[in-house]
Design a protein around this motif. Structure first.
Motif, mmCIF file in Angstrom:
data_model
loop_
_atom_site.group_PDB
_atom_site.id
_atom_site.type_symbol
_atom_site.label_atom_id
_atom_site.label_comp_id
_atom_site.label_asym_id
_atom_site.label_seq_id
_atom_site.Cartn_x
_atom_site.Cartn_y
_atom_site.Cartn_z
ATOM 1 N N LEU A 157 0.825 -1.210 0.000
ATOM 2 C CA LEU A 157 0.000 0.000 0.000
ATOM 3 C C LEU A 157 0.855 1.254 0.000
ATOM 4 C CD1 LEU A 157 -2.766 -1.181 2.484
ATOM 5 C CD2 LEU A 157 -3.018 -0.779 0.018
ATOM 6 N N ALA A 158 1.978 1.227 0.717
ATOM 7 C CA ALA A 158 2.891 2.375 0.728
ATOM 8 C C ALA A 158 3.475 2.602 -0.668
ATOM 9 C CB ALA A 158 4.004 2.164 1.742
ATOM 10 N N ILE A 159 3.836 1.530 -1.355
ATOM 11 C CA ILE A 159 4.380 1.627 -2.707
ATOM 12 C C ILE A 159 3.329 2.228 -3.645
ATOM 13 C CG2 ILE A 159 5.164 0.285 -4.710
ATOM 14 C CD1 ILE A 159 6.395 -1.710 -2.587
ATOM 15 N N ILE A 160 2.116 1.713 -3.586
ATOM 16 C CA ILE A 160 1.037 2.207 -4.448
ATOM 17 C C ILE A 160 0.739 3.670 -4.144
ATOM 18 C CG2 ILE A 160 -1.429 1.992 -4.986
ATOM 19 C CD1 ILE A 160 -1.036 -1.085 -4.410
ATOM 20 N N ASP A 161 0.629 4.010 -2.874
ATOM 21 C CA ASP A 161 0.307 5.377 -2.466
ATOM 22 C C ASP A 161 1.392 6.348 -2.922
ATOM 23 O OD1 ASP A 161 -0.280 7.768 -0.852
ATOM 24 O OD2 ASP A 161 -1.651 6.456 0.229
ATOM 25 N N ALA A 162 2.648 5.993 -2.686
ATOM 26 C CA ALA A 162 3.764 6.868 -3.073
ATOM 27 C C ALA A 162 3.820 7.048 -4.591
ATOM 28 C CB ALA A 162 5.083 6.302 -2.554
ATOM 29 N N ALA A 163 3.581 5.979 -5.330
ATOM 30 C CA ALA A 163 3.602 6.069 -6.793
ATOM 31 C C ALA A 163 2.401 6.862 -7.304
ATOM 32 C CB ALA A 163 3.628 4.672 -7.414
ATOM 33 N N ALA A 164 1.233 6.619 -6.739
ATOM 34 C CA ALA A 164 0.016 7.304 -7.189
ATOM 35 C C ALA A 164 0.152 8.816 -7.081
ATOM 36 C CB ALA A 164 -1.185 6.818 -6.388
ATOM 37 N N ARG A 165 0.811 9.285 -6.039
ATOM 38 C CA ARG A 165 1.001 10.726 -5.852
ATOM 39 C C ARG A 165 1.827 11.346 -6.975
ATOM 40 N NH1 ARG A 165 -0.053 12.946 -1.089
ATOM 41 N NH2 ARG A 165 1.620 14.473 -1.260
ATOM 42 N N GLN A 166 2.571 10.529 -7.688
ATOM 43 C CA GLN A 166 3.434 11.016 -8.762
ATOM 44 C C GLN A 166 2.706 11.076 -10.118
ATOM 45 O OE1 GLN A 166 6.511 12.012 -7.861
ATOM 46 N NE2 GLN A 166 6.158 11.258 -5.787
ATOM 47 N N ILE A 167 1.485 10.559 -10.173
ATOM 48 C CA ILE A 167 0.730 10.510 -11.427
ATOM 49 C C ILE A 167 -0.103 11.781 -11.563
ATOM 50 C CG2 ILE A 167 -1.011 9.248 -12.752
ATOM 51 C CD1 ILE A 167 -0.183 6.739 -11.101
ATOM 52 N N LYS A 168 0.048 12.441 -12.686
ATOM 53 C CA LYS A 168 -0.687 13.681 -12.936
ATOM 54 C C LYS A 168 -2.196 13.423 -12.838
ATOM 55 C CE LYS A 168 -1.205 17.443 -16.151
ATOM 56 N NZ LYS A 168 -0.914 18.011 -17.438
ATOM 57 N N GLY A 169 -2.878 14.263 -12.072
ATOM 58 C CA GLY A 169 -4.321 14.160 -11.932
ATOM 59 C C GLY A 169 -4.778 13.444 -10.675
ATOM 60 N N VAL A 170 -3.880 12.727 -10.010
ATOM 61 C CA VAL A 170 -4.275 12.023 -8.787
ATOM 62 C C VAL A 170 -4.495 13.015 -7.646
ATOM 63 C CG1 VAL A 170 -3.538 10.378 -7.004
ATOM 64 C CG2 VAL A 170 -3.249 9.813 -9.409
ATOM 65 N N LEU A 171 -3.566 13.944 -7.484
ATOM 66 C CA LEU A 171 -3.712 14.976 -6.458
ATOM 67 C C LEU A 171 -4.450 16.171 -7.052
ATOM 68 C CD1 LEU A 171 -0.142 14.854 -4.880
ATOM 69 C CD2 LEU A 171 -2.230 13.758 -4.054
ATOM 70 N N GLY A 172 -5.150 16.887 -6.214
ATOM 71 C CA GLY A 172 -5.915 18.040 -6.680
ATOM 72 C C GLY A 172 -5.050 19.129 -7.278
ATOM 73 N N ARG A 173 -3.927 19.410 -6.654
ATOM 74 C CA ARG A 173 -3.033 20.465 -7.130
ATOM 75 C C ARG A 173 -1.627 19.912 -7.212
ATOM 76 N NH1 ARG A 173 -4.413 26.176 -5.172
ATOM 77 N NH2 ARG A 173 -2.184 26.328 -5.539
ATOM 78 N N PHE A 174 -0.886 20.336 -8.214
ATOM 79 C CA PHE A 174 0.483 19.858 -8.383
ATOM 80 C C PHE A 174 1.333 20.212 -7.162
ATOM 81 C CE2 PHE A 174 4.867 20.213 -9.953
ATOM 82 C CZ PHE A 174 5.023 18.917 -10.407
ATOM 83 N N GLU A 175 1.045 21.375 -6.529
ATOM 84 C CA GLU A 175 1.819 21.794 -5.360
ATOM 85 C C GLU A 175 1.651 20.812 -4.203
ATOM 86 O OE1 GLU A 175 -0.481 23.951 -6.843
ATOM 87 O OE2 GLU A 175 1.022 24.972 -8.048
ATOM 88 N N SER A 176 0.589 20.016 -4.215
ATOM 89 C CA SER A 176 0.343 19.045 -3.158
ATOM 90 C C SER A 176 1.382 17.942 -3.138
ATOM 91 C CB SER A 176 -1.033 18.401 -3.332
ATOM 92 O OG SER A 176 -2.047 19.364 -3.263
ATOM 93 N N LEU A 177 2.129 17.804 -4.217
ATOM 94 C CA LEU A 177 3.139 16.753 -4.306
ATOM 95 C C LEU A 177 4.202 16.881 -3.230
ATOM 96 C CD1 LEU A 177 3.909 14.300 -5.994
ATOM 97 C CD2 LEU A 177 5.142 15.810 -7.520
ATOM 98 N N GLU A 178 4.556 18.117 -2.869
ATOM 99 C CA GLU A 178 5.521 18.383 -1.806
ATOM 100 C C GLU A 178 6.827 17.642 -2.007
ATOM 101 O OE1 GLU A 178 3.811 17.751 2.044
ATOM 102 O OE2 GLU A 178 1.988 18.801 1.506
ATOM 103 N N GLU A 179 7.215 17.451 -3.247
ATOM 104 C CA GLU A 179 8.405 16.668 -3.558
ATOM 105 C C GLU A 179 9.662 17.255 -2.943
ATOM 106 O OE1 GLU A 179 9.826 14.214 -7.419
ATOM 107 O OE2 GLU A 179 8.774 16.089 -7.719
ATOM 108 N N GLY A 180 9.747 18.576 -2.906
ATOM 109 C CA GLY A 180 10.947 19.217 -2.402
ATOM 110 C C GLY A 180 11.186 19.033 -0.924
ATOM 111 N N ARG A 181 10.168 18.697 -0.172
ATOM 112 C CA ARG A 181 10.299 18.572 1.286
ATOM 113 C C ARG A 181 10.804 17.209 1.736
ATOM 114 N NH1 ARG A 181 4.837 21.304 3.644
ATOM 115 N NH2 ARG A 181 4.908 23.169 2.381
ATOM 116 N N VAL A 182 10.703 16.214 0.874
ATOM 117 C CA VAL A 182 11.064 14.855 1.249
ATOM 118 C C VAL A 182 12.290 14.431 0.462
ATOM 119 C CG1 VAL A 182 10.265 12.478 1.385
ATOM 120 C CG2 VAL A 182 8.635 14.336 1.683
ATOM 121 N N ALA A 183 13.257 13.854 1.145
ATOM 122 C CA ALA A 183 14.455 13.364 0.464
ATOM 123 C C ALA A 183 14.084 12.215 -0.455
ATOM 124 C CB ALA A 183 15.495 12.907 1.475
ATOM 125 N N SER A 184 14.642 12.229 -1.646
ATOM 126 C CA SER A 184 14.372 11.137 -2.603
ATOM 127 C C SER A 184 15.335 10.078 -2.397
ATOM 128 C CB SER A 184 14.440 11.665 -4.028
ATOM 129 O OG SER A 184 13.361 12.532 -4.248
#
Length: 184
Positions: A157-184
Motif C-alpha cells: 500500500l505504501a508503494i502504491i500510495d507513493a507512486a500514485a502521488r506522482q501521477i498527474k491528476g491524482v492529487l488536486g493540485r500539483f503543489e500538493s506533491l511536496e516533492e521538495g520537502r522529502v528526500a528522494s
C-alpha cells in the motif's frame, strides 16, 4: 497513461479497503490508475489451500511457496499482455516483492514506477517468499523501512500510495506533491 497495480496477497480485502477510499478511490473512478488484488490461495494446488512451507534451503520459520507465487504472477502477466505482432516491443510488467531487506522505497523510485503500464506487487508473509520465485520471476525486492512487519500488505500500500502521488491528476493540485520537502 493509466498505471495498473496488481497485488498478490493472502489478504486482498486489506488492499481493496484502503485503495477504494479517499484519493486512491477517486483516482480509480477517474481511470487514472487501477488497483486489483489477487488471492494467492487461488493459485495453490493442494486441497487445504496451504500457501506456506519450510524454506527450500532450510532455515527457521515458514515462507510462501514459490509455485503458487509464480503461477499467480504468470497468470496476471498472461491476462495483461495482449497477443500482438508488436508484442516483442511491449514492456513487460514490473514485478516487485515486498521485503524488509529490499531496495528502499523513495520518491524517486515511486516516480520511476509510474513509467510502467503494469506493476505486479507480491506481498511477502511469514519469513518471506521462497527465493526461487524471486529468481524465476526476475522480481525486485522493495523495502519501506529497516524493520519487520507482519506481512507485505502495508508495504504494498505504501508503494502504491507513493507512486500514485506522482501521477498527474491524482492529487488536486500539483503543489500538493511536496516533492521538495522529502528526500528522494
Amino acid at each position: 497513461m493509466q498505471v495498473n497495480f496488481h497485488v498478490v496477497t493472502l489478504f486482498p480485502e486489506v488492499i481493496e479497503a484502503y485503495t477504494s477510499a479517499s484519493i486512491l478511490g477517486r483516482a480509480q473512478k477517474e481511470k487514472i490508475l487501477s488497483v486489483k488484488a489477487y488471492q494467492l490461495r487461488d493459485f495453490v494446488t493442494n486441497k487445504w489451500g496451504k500457501a506456506d512451507e519450510r524454506p527450500y534451503g532450510g532455515g527457521p520459520g515458514m515462507v510462501l511457496q514459490a509455485e503458487p507465487v509464480i503461477r499467480a504472477v504468470e497468470s496476471i502477466q498472461k491476462k495483461i499482455t495482449k497477443p500482438s505482432v508488436y508484442r516483442r516491443f511491449s514492456k513487460k510488467p514490473k514485478v516487485i516483492i515486498t521485503s524488509a531487506g529490499g531496495k528502499p522505497l523513495t520518491n524517486a523510485y515511486a516516480k520511476a514506477l509510474t513509467k510502467n503500464k503494469d506493476v505486479i506487487i507480491v506481498c511477502g508473509r511469514y519469513e518471506g517468499i521462497d527465493a526461487r520465485a524471486k529468481k524465476i520471476l526476475k522480481a525486485e525486492e522493495v523495502s519501506v523501512g529497516p524493520y519487520i512487519l507482519t506481512g507485505g500488505e502495508v508495504p504494498a500500500l505504501a508503494i502504491i500510495d507513493a507512486a500514485a502521488r506522482q501521477i498527474k491528476g491524482v492529487l488536486g493540485r500539483f503543489e500538493s506533491l511536496e516533492e521538495g520537502r522529502v528526500a528522494s
